[in-house]
Design an enzyme around this catalytic site. Structure first.
Site, PDB file in Angstrom:
ATOM      1  CB  SER A 184      42.086  41.068  35.577  1.00 23.80           C
ATOM      2  OG  SER A 184      40.831  40.490  35.891  1.00 23.80           O
ATOM      3  CD  GLU A 188      37.580  49.204  43.350  1.00 25.38           C
ATOM      4  OE1 GLU A 188      38.345  48.630  42.584  1.00 25.38           O
ATOM      5  OE2 GLU A 188      36.759  48.608  44.086  1.00 25.38           O
ATOM      6  CE  LYS A 202      35.121  38.259  38.470  1.00 23.82           C
ATOM      7  NZ  LYS A 202      35.766  37.517  37.366  1.00 23.82           N
ATOM      8  CG  ASP A 225      35.074  41.159  43.669  1.00 24.52           C
ATOM      9  OD1 ASP A 225      36.045  41.010  42.898  1.00 24.52           O
ATOM     10  OD2 ASP A 225      35.113  41.871  44.679  1.00 24.52           O
TER      11      ASP A 225
END
Length: 230
Positions: free
Chosen positions: A34, A109, A127, A90
């Site tokens: 996001s 990634e 995070k 994350d």
């Protein structure tokens, strides 16, 4: 794209500030999640305004969003290198070690982010942590999942096969593999754990990003905090 923790405004500030790093002619790694999505949208607007760039997507979702934004795309094999990669995380600690893989795209990634001259993580304050402690995503070959589960337990982890939402069965990655989320508690030595995970037969890639992140942009309620690797 998955949205967890933080506010959308915080994520937007981080993503848009990172997008300002892109120069004319750059090849840019387009991350997943996001917060990275805000960077992709900002880059799409920059393309509309005349900026020349090529994007290398890291997942099905980032490819679809980049196409929608009008960003010219290339595969990693089609470019000589990546000037800058912008991606979410994350969790990221004080030493800029990160855990990625909540979106099940960490294998691609990591390939793109490691190829980049600069790798910038965009994040919201939720995070950022003193020490890594989230379960580590581990992508595994389907036929090896039972053996890898035993090996992860032997390494001191508690692996859980990630289940799909709104369908029966496990999550299947863009690469056709399965995922374990492996809880190691607080990760005191990310580099050592990363080495151990990489050495397990059947493991395609894990979500520990050690020594890869150059800068972290943390979006706050009214600004962006920049953290650089020393």
């Amino acid at each position: 794209m998955k949205t967890t923790g933080g506010t959308d405004d915080q994520k937007r500030r981080a993503g848009e500030r990172a997008a300002e790093l892109v120069s004319d002619g750059d090849v840019v790694g387009l991350g997943t999640g996001s917060t990275a999505a805000h960077a992709i949208r900002a880059l799409g607007q920059a393309v509309d305004d005349g900026l020349d760039l090529r994007g290398v997507p890291t997942s099905f979702d980032s490819r679809a969003l980049a196409r929608e934004a009008g960003i010219p795309l290339r595969s990693l094999d089609e470019v000589d290198g990546v000037d800058l990669a912008i991606d979410g995380a994350d969790q990221v600690d004080e030493d800029l070690q990160a855990i990625k893989g909540g979106g099940a795209a960490h294998a691609r990634e990591k390939v793109v982010d490691a190829a980049a001259d600069r790798f910038v993580v965009v994040a919201d304050p939720s995070k950022v942590t003193e020490a890594l402690s989230r379960p580590v995503p581990v992508e595994v070959l389907p036929d090896a999942h039972a053996a890898v589960e035993r090996d992860l337990t032997d390494l001191g982890g508690e692996p859980t096969l990630r289940r799909a939402e709104r369908k029966d069965g496990p999550v299947v990655t863009d690469n056709g593999n399965l995922l374990f989320d492996c809880d190691f508690g607080v990760v005191d030595d990310p580099a050592s754990l990363a080495t151990g995970l990489s050495g397990l037969p059947g493991v395609v890639e894990h979500g520990l990003f050690v020594g890869l992140v150059d800068t972290v942009y943390v979006g706050t309620d009214d600004d962006v905090e920049v953290r650089r690797r020393e």
